[in-house]
Design a protein around this motif. Structure first.
Motif, PDB file in Angstrom:
ATOM      1  N   ARG A  96      37.557  60.429  11.350  1.00  0.00           N
ATOM      2  CA  ARG A  96      38.222  59.176  11.146  1.00  0.00           C
ATOM      3  C   ARG A  96      40.187  59.677  11.957  1.00  0.00           C
ATOM      4  NH1 ARG A  96      35.014  54.617  12.622  1.00  0.00           N
ATOM      5  NH2 ARG A  96      32.916  55.223  12.825  1.00  0.00           N
ATOM      6  N   PHE A  97      39.683  59.675  11.002  1.00  0.00           N
ATOM      7  CA  PHE A  97      41.503  60.662  10.703  1.00  0.00           C
ATOM      8  C   PHE A  97      41.652  61.237  12.007  1.00  0.00           C
ATOM      9  CE2 PHE A  97      44.923  62.713   7.650  1.00  0.00           C
ATOM     10  CZ  PHE A  97      45.867  61.956   8.318  1.00  0.00           C
ATOM     11  N   GLU A  98      40.679  62.651  11.999  1.00  0.00           N
ATOM     12  CA  GLU A  98      41.044  63.366  12.554  1.00  0.00           C
ATOM     13  C   GLU A  98      41.072  62.423  14.085  1.00  0.00           C
ATOM     14  OE1 GLU A  98      40.155  68.787  13.453  1.00  0.00           O
ATOM     15  OE2 GLU A  98      38.398  66.902  12.518  1.00  0.00           O
ATOM     16  N   GLU A 103      43.968  61.916  19.258  1.00  0.00           N
ATOM     17  CA  GLU A 103      42.469  61.700  20.484  1.00  0.00           C
ATOM     18  C   GLU A 103      44.142  60.801  21.435  1.00  0.00           C
ATOM     19  OE1 GLU A 103      39.717  59.120  20.075  1.00  0.00           O
ATOM     20  OE2 GLU A 103      37.930  61.102  19.990  1.00  0.00           O
ATOM     21  N   GLU A 104      44.525  60.608  22.667  1.00  0.00           N
ATOM     22  CA  GLU A 104      45.259  59.827  23.073  1.00  0.00           C
ATOM     23  C   GLU A 104      45.269  58.282  22.256  1.00  0.00           C
ATOM     24  OE1 GLU A 104      48.265  59.392  25.875  1.00  0.00           O
ATOM     25  OE2 GLU A 104      47.191  60.742  25.396  1.00  0.00           O
ATOM     26  N   LYS A 134      49.099  57.269  13.696  1.00  0.00           N
ATOM     27  CA  LYS A 134      49.537  58.729  14.223  1.00  0.00           C
ATOM     28  C   LYS A 134      51.176  57.550  15.463  1.00  0.00           C
ATOM     29  CE  LYS A 134      49.175  61.590  16.650  1.00  0.00           C
ATOM     30  NZ  LYS A 134      50.060  62.810  16.600  1.00  0.00           N
ATOM     31  N   ALA A 135      50.533  56.707  15.890  1.00  0.00           N
ATOM     32  CA  ALA A 135      51.824  55.735  16.952  1.00  0.00           C
ATOM     33  C   ALA A 135      53.529  56.149  16.435  1.00  0.00           C
ATOM     34  CB  ALA A 135      51.540  54.138  17.427  1.00  0.00           C
ATOM     35  N   ILE A 136      53.417  55.592  15.252  1.00  0.00           N
ATOM     36  CA  ILE A 136      54.628  55.685  14.255  1.00  0.00           C
ATOM     37  C   ILE A 136      55.104  57.896  14.430  1.00  0.00           C
ATOM     38  CG2 ILE A 136      56.100  55.312  12.266  1.00  0.00           C
ATOM     39  CD1 ILE A 136      53.637  52.950  11.098  1.00  0.00           C
ATOM     40  N   PHE A 137      54.240  58.303  13.582  1.00  0.00           N
ATOM     41  CA  PHE A 137      54.692  59.138  13.953  1.00  0.00           C
ATOM     42  C   PHE A 137      55.183  59.494  15.243  1.00  0.00           C
ATOM     43  CE2 PHE A 137      52.179  60.140  10.029  1.00  0.00           C
ATOM     44  CZ  PHE A 137      52.798  59.854   9.547  1.00  0.00           C
ATOM     45  N   ASN A 138      54.218  59.493  16.617  1.00  0.00           N
ATOM     46  CA  ASN A 138      54.864  60.123  17.731  1.00  0.00           C
ATOM     47  C   ASN A 138      56.191  59.536  18.290  1.00  0.00           C
ATOM     48  OD1 ASN A 138      51.955  60.851  18.350  1.00  0.00           O
ATOM     49  ND2 ASN A 138      51.163  59.123  19.589  1.00  0.00           N
ATOM     50  N   MET A 142      57.141  63.537  15.273  1.00  0.00           N
ATOM     51  CA  MET A 142      56.718  64.540  14.889  1.00  0.00           C
ATOM     52  C   MET A 142      54.935  64.537  15.168  1.00  0.00           C
ATOM     53  SD  MET A 142      57.315  62.369  10.512  1.00  0.00           S
ATOM     54  CE  MET A 142      56.684  63.919   9.844  1.00  0.00           C
ATOM     55  N   SER A 143      54.811  65.974  15.306  1.00  0.00           N
ATOM     56  CA  SER A 143      53.446  66.240  15.781  1.00  0.00           C
ATOM     57  C   SER A 143      52.585  66.435  13.851  1.00  0.00           C
ATOM     58  CB  SER A 143      53.907  68.061  15.953  1.00  0.00           C
ATOM     59  OG  SER A 143      54.185  69.220  14.575  1.00  0.00           O
ATOM     60  N   ASN A 144      51.149  66.658  14.635  1.00  0.00           N
ATOM     61  CA  ASN A 144      50.793  67.224  13.147  1.00  0.00           C
ATOM     62  C   ASN A 144      50.781  68.120  11.991  1.00  0.00           C
ATOM     63  OD1 ASN A 144      49.187  64.763  14.340  1.00  0.00           O
ATOM     64  ND2 ASN A 144      47.200  66.424  15.597  1.00  0.00           N
ATOM     65  N   GLU A 145      51.227  69.017  13.092  1.00  0.00           N
ATOM     66  CA  GLU A 145      51.238  69.889  12.138  1.00  0.00           C
ATOM     67  C   GLU A 145      53.336  69.736  11.310  1.00  0.00           C
ATOM     68  OE1 GLU A 145      50.985  70.465  14.810  1.00  0.00           O
ATOM     69  OE2 GLU A 145      48.780  71.734  14.918  1.00  0.00           O
ATOM     70  N   ASP A 146      54.031  68.744  11.343  1.00  0.00           N
ATOM     71  CA  ASP A 146      55.005  68.346  11.184  1.00  0.00           C
ATOM     72  C   ASP A 146      54.737  67.338   9.447  1.00  0.00           C
ATOM     73  OD1 ASP A 146      56.819  69.744  12.852  1.00  0.00           O
ATOM     74  OD2 ASP A 146      57.128  67.951  13.996  1.00  0.00           O
ATOM     75  N   ILE A 147      53.540  66.494  10.636  1.00  0.00           N
ATOM     76  CA  ILE A 147      52.738  65.658   9.329  1.00  0.00           C
ATOM     77  C   ILE A 147      52.057  66.612   7.832  1.00  0.00           C
ATOM     78  CG2 ILE A 147      51.156  63.600   8.943  1.00  0.00           C
ATOM     79  CD1 ILE A 147      51.879  63.362  12.029  1.00  0.00           C
TER      80      ILE A 147
END
Length: 219
Positions: A96-98, A103-104, A134-138, A142-147
């Motif tokens: 679920r994390f992934e 996903e959008e 995820k929306a906060i990181f957006n 921050m990309s998933n790699e940054d995270i």
């Protein structure tokens, strides 16, 4: 792969705090609420006084939130009546994390501010919290790699803290006028994302902390 590694790193760290951490009913939501407040503090929410947002620290606090959120989600899954064992809870959390991070994001949170998303993180139930995170990181670009890189840095620091007296209250958090968080990220920046390893970061933290301890003893 990075989502699997983050969940497994979190589980391993939690086990070092308590081997059966998933049975302890730790109050993860209280930790999430407190970290949310620290993130908002860094954003500068106090309209009645002059404040400059510290966006670098907002990112640090967001990563702290992710640590607690993963732990919360594992425990929630483990306690679900349809989950057979802890390994299944781990696998479900990874899945679920992934999905939530690749996903959008949901239409109803696309236009929300970071402040509103932090509130959503607290009130949303289940995997909706991952969507809000995820929306906060957006919003922080921050990309998933940054995270992932930031997560590994903080996970390594958390491990370092535990082995140097954090739980016992003997750990020195201020390193020559800087919080250890900032020092860890500065060390990581010196190496760069491609060259940094968990092991090398830990070695560099050890070297820096030895100097801190020496000065602390002298003073």
């Amino acid at each position: 792969m990075i989502f699997k590694q983050m969940v497994e790193l979190q589980n391993e760290f939690n086990k070092r705090v308590h081997p059966q951490w998933q049975e302890q009913n730790y109050n993860w939501m209280s930790a999430i609420i407190v970290e949310s407040g620290e993130l908002l503090e860094s954003l500068g929410y106090k309209w009645w006084k002059h404040q400059e947002p510290d966006m670098n620290n907002v990112k640090v606090e967001a990563i702290d939130l992710l640590h607690f959120l993963i732990s919360y989600q594992i425990e929630v899954n483990y306690q679900h009546p349809k989950i057979k064992d802890f390994n299944e809870a781990i696998k479900l959390t990874i899945d679920r994390f992934e999905r939530c991070f690749t996903e959008e994001e949901e239409d109803n949170i696309k236009d929300e501010s970071i402040e509103m998303l932090v509130k959503s993180l607290i009130v949303f139930w289940g995997f909706g919290k991952f969507n809000a995170m995820k929306a906060i990181f957006n919003r922080l670009n921050m990309s998933n790699e940054d995270i992932y890189l930031a997560y590994v840095i903080k996970n390594c620091l958390n491990e370092f803290r535990q082995k140097h007296g954090y739980k016992e209250g003997t750990y020195i958090k201020n390193w020559n006028g800087k919080e250890d968080n900032k020092v860890a990220y500065e060390i990581a920046d010196e190496w760069g994302a491609e060259d940094l390893t968990y092991e090398q970061l830990y070695i560099d933290l050890e070297a820096a902390y030895e100097e801190v301890e020496k000065k602390h003893k002298i003073s």
